[in-house]
Design a protein around this motif. Structure first.
Motif, PDB file in Angstrom:
ATOM      1  N   ARG B  60     -28.692  77.353 -42.846  1.00  0.00           N
ATOM      2  CA  ARG B  60     -27.709  76.552 -42.116  1.00  0.00           C
ATOM      3  C   ARG B  60     -26.948  77.362 -41.074  1.00  0.00           C
ATOM      4  NH1 ARG B  60     -25.892  72.136 -45.449  1.00  0.00           N
ATOM      5  NH2 ARG B  60     -24.182  71.836 -44.003  1.00  0.00           N
ATOM      6  N   MET B  61     -27.557  78.418 -40.535  1.00  0.00           N
ATOM      7  CA  MET B  61     -26.860  79.190 -39.501  1.00  0.00           C
ATOM      8  C   MET B  61     -26.696  78.371 -38.226  1.00  0.00           C
ATOM      9  SD  MET B  61     -25.573  82.025 -40.320  1.00  0.00           S
ATOM     10  CE  MET B  61     -25.396  83.208 -38.987  1.00  0.00           C
ATOM     11  N   ASP B  78     -34.114  72.044 -56.649  1.00  0.00           N
ATOM     12  CA  ASP B  78     -33.679  70.662 -56.488  1.00  0.00           C
ATOM     13  C   ASP B  78     -32.483  70.553 -55.537  1.00  0.00           C
ATOM     14  OD1 ASP B  78     -32.036  71.972 -58.113  1.00  0.00           O
ATOM     15  OD2 ASP B  78     -32.200  70.618 -59.834  1.00  0.00           O
ATOM     16  N   VAL B  79     -32.286  71.593 -54.738  1.00  0.00           N
ATOM     17  CA  VAL B  79     -31.183  71.560 -53.769  1.00  0.00           C
ATOM     18  C   VAL B  79     -31.749  71.286 -52.382  1.00  0.00           C
ATOM     19  CG1 VAL B  79     -29.349  72.901 -52.688  1.00  0.00           C
ATOM     20  CG2 VAL B  79     -29.890  73.250 -55.109  1.00  0.00           C
ATOM     21  N   ASP B  80     -31.164  70.290 -51.690  1.00  0.00           N
ATOM     22  CA  ASP B  80     -31.563  70.088 -50.303  1.00  0.00           C
ATOM     23  C   ASP B  80     -30.640  70.920 -49.418  1.00  0.00           C
ATOM     24  OD1 ASP B  80     -32.304  69.354 -47.827  1.00  0.00           O
ATOM     25  OD2 ASP B  80     -31.920  67.204 -48.068  1.00  0.00           O
ATOM     26  N   VAL B  81     -31.233  71.963 -48.851  1.00  0.00           N
ATOM     27  CA  VAL B  81     -30.452  72.877 -48.010  1.00  0.00           C
ATOM     28  C   VAL B  81     -29.723  72.126 -46.913  1.00  0.00           C
ATOM     29  CG1 VAL B  81     -30.729  74.694 -46.273  1.00  0.00           C
ATOM     30  CG2 VAL B  81     -31.910  74.881 -48.468  1.00  0.00           C
ATOM     31  N   ASN B  82     -30.407  71.118 -46.357  1.00  0.00           N
ATOM     32  CA  ASN B  82     -29.891  70.458 -45.170  1.00  0.00           C
ATOM     33  C   ASN B  82     -28.952  69.299 -45.500  1.00  0.00           C
ATOM     34  OD1 ASN B  82     -29.740  70.432 -42.389  1.00  0.00           O
ATOM     35  ND2 ASN B  82     -31.238  68.773 -42.232  1.00  0.00           N
ATOM     36  N   SER B  83     -28.686  69.071 -46.789  1.00  0.00           N
ATOM     37  CA  SER B  83     -27.830  67.940 -47.139  1.00  0.00           C
ATOM     38  C   SER B  83     -26.369  68.269 -46.848  1.00  0.00           C
ATOM     39  CB  SER B  83     -28.001  67.618 -48.619  1.00  0.00           C
ATOM     40  OG  SER B  83     -26.837  67.031 -49.129  1.00  0.00           O
ATOM     41  N   LEU B  84     -25.624  67.236 -46.487  1.00  0.00           N
ATOM     42  CA  LEU B  84     -24.205  67.441 -46.206  1.00  0.00           C
ATOM     43  C   LEU B  84     -23.451  67.874 -47.459  1.00  0.00           C
ATOM     44  CD1 LEU B  84     -23.230  64.538 -43.788  1.00  0.00           C
ATOM     45  CD2 LEU B  84     -23.299  66.984 -43.311  1.00  0.00           C
ATOM     46  N   GLN B  85     -23.989  67.493 -48.642  1.00  0.00           N
ATOM     47  CA  GLN B  85     -23.325  67.853 -49.895  1.00  0.00           C
ATOM     48  C   GLN B  85     -23.438  69.350 -50.196  1.00  0.00           C
ATOM     49  OE1 GLN B  85     -24.845  64.581 -49.957  1.00  0.00           O
ATOM     50  NE2 GLN B  85     -22.718  63.975 -49.714  1.00  0.00           N
ATOM     51  N   ASP B  87     -22.960  73.126 -49.811  1.00  0.00           N
ATOM     52  CA  ASP B  87     -21.974  74.000 -49.156  1.00  0.00           C
ATOM     53  C   ASP B  87     -22.702  75.182 -48.528  1.00  0.00           C
ATOM     54  OD1 ASP B  87     -20.007  75.675 -48.391  1.00  0.00           O
ATOM     55  OD2 ASP B  87     -18.974  75.764 -50.321  1.00  0.00           O
ATOM     56  N   PRO B  88     -22.689  75.270 -47.193  1.00  0.00           N
ATOM     57  CA  PRO B  88     -23.440  76.355 -46.557  1.00  0.00           C
ATOM     58  C   PRO B  88     -22.971  77.738 -47.005  1.00  0.00           C
ATOM     59  CG  PRO B  88     -22.022  75.228 -44.964  1.00  0.00           C
ATOM     60  CD  PRO B  88     -22.018  74.410 -46.210  1.00  0.00           C
ATOM     61  N   VAL B  89     -21.699  77.857 -47.350  1.00  0.00           N
ATOM     62  CA  VAL B  89     -21.178  79.164 -47.757  1.00  0.00           C
ATOM     63  C   VAL B  89     -21.837  79.628 -49.053  1.00  0.00           C
ATOM     64  CG1 VAL B  89     -19.123  80.350 -48.568  1.00  0.00           C
ATOM     65  CG2 VAL B  89     -19.004  78.945 -46.525  1.00  0.00           C
ATOM     66  N   LEU B  90     -21.965  78.694 -50.028  1.00  0.00           N
ATOM     67  CA  LEU B  90     -22.628  79.050 -51.297  1.00  0.00           C
ATOM     68  C   LEU B  90     -24.122  79.261 -51.079  1.00  0.00           C
ATOM     69  CD1 LEU B  90     -20.777  76.669 -53.741  1.00  0.00           C
ATOM     70  CD2 LEU B  90     -20.381  79.093 -53.300  1.00  0.00           C
ATOM     71  N   LEU B  91     -24.678  78.428 -50.203  1.00  0.00           N
ATOM     72  CA  LEU B  91     -26.099  78.515 -49.912  1.00  0.00           C
ATOM     73  C   LEU B  91     -26.467  79.901 -49.376  1.00  0.00           C
ATOM     74  CD1 LEU B  91     -28.750  76.834 -49.487  1.00  0.00           C
ATOM     75  CD2 LEU B  91     -28.022  76.648 -47.111  1.00  0.00           C
ATOM     76  N   ARG B  92     -25.623  80.399 -48.471  1.00  0.00           N
ATOM     77  CA  ARG B  92     -25.940  81.672 -47.821  1.00  0.00           C
ATOM     78  C   ARG B  92     -25.849  82.844 -48.795  1.00  0.00           C
ATOM     79  NH1 ARG B  92     -22.225  79.991 -42.908  1.00  0.00           N
ATOM     80  NH2 ARG B  92     -23.593  78.435 -41.971  1.00  0.00           N
ATOM     81  N   ALA B  93     -25.180  82.622 -49.935  1.00  0.00           N
ATOM     82  CA  ALA B  93     -25.186  83.665 -50.957  1.00  0.00           C
ATOM     83  C   ALA B  93     -26.557  83.727 -51.633  1.00  0.00           C
ATOM     84  CB  ALA B  93     -24.099  83.391 -51.986  1.00  0.00           C
TER      85      ALA B  93
END
Lengths: 471, 260
Positions: B60-61, B78-85, B87-93
């Motif tokens: 999500r950069m 089961d996580v959609d990276v591109n979903s609004l739900q 959190d990009p901050v947690l994702l980037r970890a």
């Protein structure tokens, strides 16, 4: 010749005309020669024109300048010598007044009061007229000389473009030298007067004395102090309270300006969209364009009464010329300075660092606090130091809103005075410029100059460190 | 190497019908791709083909760019990276990133690596943090060179060391996936070969997506290669197949140096 066409104006117009004429002649000459010899000129025709014009103009301008500095004093001193003969027993100061009168009579601004003065004025006028004639002739000679020297050199082989380039380089260099020399001149005059002051008052008493009242002798009802002053006592020129007041006001100003300026810079550089940024930044910078005297009104008529009333309301005794009001308003004045500089510094932090922080899962706030601000830190320190030196040197706001009495206090609710206020107090009004009192203003000015200079050098060094790190 | 490639691997990330727009301009058209777990997938293609844009979708950069809009789904587990739900901050970890130009923070070497664990509160004590920093630097093959000068400024390291420090910094957060956006383009050949060896080692622990301009690099380090052209995924397959027997004419033209 009418009054409007003064001899100077005519000479000026002729000089310009000569420059244009020589431009025209030179371009014509090189064009003809190129055709005749079937060669291509080294430079464009216009460069030959500029080359010859410069040879006409530059020596003439230099001569006129030298004339201004040399001839007028010579005329004046000759006139003065005649005046000494005419009025043998007049003391020096009266003679100077008479001289000023004489110059005005000779220029036709006032009428001569008596025959002697009229005769003297006539002599001066005649001398001036002959000097003007001599100048015009010399100028004409110099211009002709320059023209023929350059004009004869004009040929398609002449590297006129290179020569014009060399002239430009020298012109720019000279401008830089003039700027530096002026600065040195100002510092030297300041230093000269300060040294005179320190002949009277010792360095130690000035820098470490805690009592400042240069006006003591003028203050009625304080006979003891007045006697002390008349007796040449050194007690009343201690700058510590004045400097303390300056620092107090500057610290209050920074306490207002740094948070607001820095935070608004963070907002404009990190959060605002470009559209908002394009509105907010110029609006903040409008604050920088407000004349400081207007801030002065605001401090004296709005802020100071407001703080006093607020103080009354909560039961505090706030002076109507409190350091708080002056410093607070000065802080508002400095906000755009800090926000604009800080914004530049923060924007200069490479985007790649922000990307790196985001890529590790930082929030926006974490990125700013842990990465962007530390990276911008040297530059921010530089911005703050520049702002402090502005605050210390600021005059109008404190003249209008701060006090005059040199109180030694760190209570922002009391009235303090600053270095700049004291300088204004000491040098305005009718003063002999050689009393210790007025000389002390130069010593204060020198101190102020040295402090702000050091702050500026520190600020530059700090910003340069930031620049080096990111190439 | 061949045996590794031949083993059937689990799918780590599944991108489906990804479209990216910069304002009105479409930068990526319906890209769908399955990324294998613990392997290196290379994105190649001429400049402006959308490979970097696609890489930036995975963590999500692209959110950072105001005019950018991403459509489609990118499933990781089961996580959609591109979903609004999400959190990009947690994702980037979970998905680390290494950039084109080494971008160490203007802090010490230690602080650079400790940055991620600190902001995510991964270490309970100072010793634990020390261990994490040491471990990450070892995995990034930098420990031997910097062990005795962890307190030095990171900006004093050489370009290749800085880039490995950035890799260590990304590893320290404990991600499953590493995104590398032309990680060697600012490095000299020797530093490049060190990083390439490192990538081959890291592949045993991480799923690596790498954008590269160098086809030799793609051939050396990756098991899968995706060729992009003008915002579309033209060809995707095992690296050795893509480079030896490209199915698509465009891919062949690019690989043989006719376009690029």
């Amino acid at each position: 010749m009418s009054d409007f066409l003064s001899p100077n104006l005519v000479v000026f117009a002729m000089t310009i005309a000569a420059a244009f004429l020589s431009f025209y002649l030179a371009t014509g000459r090189v064009r003809k020669q190129a055709i005749a010899s079937q060669t291509k000129s080294h430079s464009l025709n216009q460069y030959y024109g500029f080359y010859v014009s410069l040879w006409v103009l530059v020596p003439a301008i230099l001569l006129a300048l030298m004339w201004m500095f040399a001839a007028d004093p010579m005329l004046t001193s000759a006139a003065k010598a005649r005046m000494v003969d005419a009025y043998p027993n007049l003391p020096e100061s009266f003679l100077n007044l008479k001289m000023a009168q004489l110059v005005n009579i000779a220029s036709g601004y006032i009428k001569a009061p008596d025959a002697v003065m009229a005769a003297q004025a006539e002599l001066l006028r005649a001398a001036q007229a002959s000097a003007d004639r001599a100048r015009s002739l010399t100028l004409a000679a110099v211009m002709c000389n320059g023209f023929f020297y350059a004009f004869r050199r004009v040929s398609p082989e002449l590297r006129a473009r290179v020569l014009c380039e060399a002239f430009l380089r020298r012109l720019f260099f000279l401008s830089a030298v003039v700027a530096i020399l002026t600065t040195i001149g100002i510092v030297a005059s300041l230093l000269f007067e300060a040294v005179r002051f320190f002949r009277e008052i010792s360095l130690f008493d000035f820098f470490f004395g805690t009592h400042w009242s240069p006006m003591t002798a003028l203050r009625p009802g304080d006979a003891a102090a007045a006697d002390e002053f008349v007796a040449g006592s050194t007690g009343s020129f201690g700058m510590v309270p004045v400097m303390a007041g300056t620092l107090l006001v500057a610290v209050i100003a920074m306490a207002v300006a740094v948070p607001i300026g820095l935070f608004s810079a963070i907002y404009t550089s990190e959060f605002a969209s470009w559209r908002v940024r394009n509105i907010v930044k110029p609006t903040l910078e409008v604050l920088a364009g407000v004349p400081t005297v207007v801030y002065g009104f605001f401090a004296a008529l709005t802020a100071a009464p407001f703080f006093r009333d607020l103080g009354l309301f909560v039961g505090l005794d706030v002076s109507s010329q409190s350091a708080l009001a002056a410093g607070g308003v000065m802080g508002i004045m400095i906000i755009p300075f800090i926000s604009s500089l800080s914004d530049d510094v923060i924007t200069a932090v490479p985007q790649s660092l922000r990307d790196g922080a985001y890529g590790l899962g930082s929030t926006r706030g974490e990125t700013i606090i842990r990465v962007v601000l530390p990276a911008a830190f040297p530059g921010l320190v530089g911005a703050f130091l520049l702002a402090i030196s502005r605050a210390i040197g600021e005059t109008m706001i404190v003249v209008m809103a701060a006090g005059v009495a040199a109180n030694m206090t760190i209570n922002p609710l009391e009235s303090v005075t600053t270095v700049t206020v004291q300088i204004v107090m000491l040098l305005t009004g009718d003063n002999e410029f050689d009393s210790v009192k007025t000389l002390s203003a130069f010593a204060l000015g020198m101190t102020l100059f040295v402090i702000t200079l050091l702050l500026n050098v520190a600020a530059l060094t700090a910003s340069r460190r930031l620049g080096q790190r990111y190439e | 190497m061949d045996t590794v490639v031949d083993m059937a691997k689990a799918i780590k990330i599944q991108a489906k019908d990804v479209n990216v727009f910069y304002g009105e301009k479409q930068a990526l058209n319906n890209v769908s791709i399955d990324i294998e777990d613990r392997s290196v997938t290379a994105f190649i293609g001429p400049s402006g083909c959308g490979k970097s844009t696609f890489l930036r979708c995975f963590n999500r950069m692209n959110d950072v760019i105001p005019s950018c809009r991403v459509e489609g789904s990118i499933m990781m587990g089961d996580v959609d990276v591109n979903s609004l739900q999400t959190d990009p901050v947690l994702l980037r970890a979970r998905i680390g990133m290494v950039f084109q130009k080494p971008n160490p923070f203007p802090k010490t070497i230690f602080e650079n690596v400790a940055y991620g664990p600190r902001i995510h509160g991964l270490a309970q004590s100072k010793t634990e943090l020390d261990d994490m920093v040491e471990d990450s630097l070892k995995k990034a093959g930098l420990w031997g060179e910097v062990a005795d000068r962890l307190a030095d400024q990171a900006t004093g390291l050489s370009g290749g060391q800085q880039q490995r420090l950035c890799i260590a910094r990304a590893i320290a957060v404990g991600p499953d996936v590493l995104l590398m956006d032309e990680p060697c383009s600012a490095l000299d050949p020797i530093a490049t070969s060190v990083i390439e060896e490192l990538i081959s080692e890291l592949q045993q622990r991480f799923t690596i997506l790498i954008v590269t301009h160098s086809m030799q690099q793609a051939a050396r380090v990756s098991q899968k290669t995706a060729y992009f052209h003008l915002g579309t995924l033209v060809e995707y397959g095992d690296t050795k197949d893509v480079f030896t027997l490209p199915k698509n004419e465009q891919t062949e033209a690019y690989i043989s140096g006719k376009i690029g």
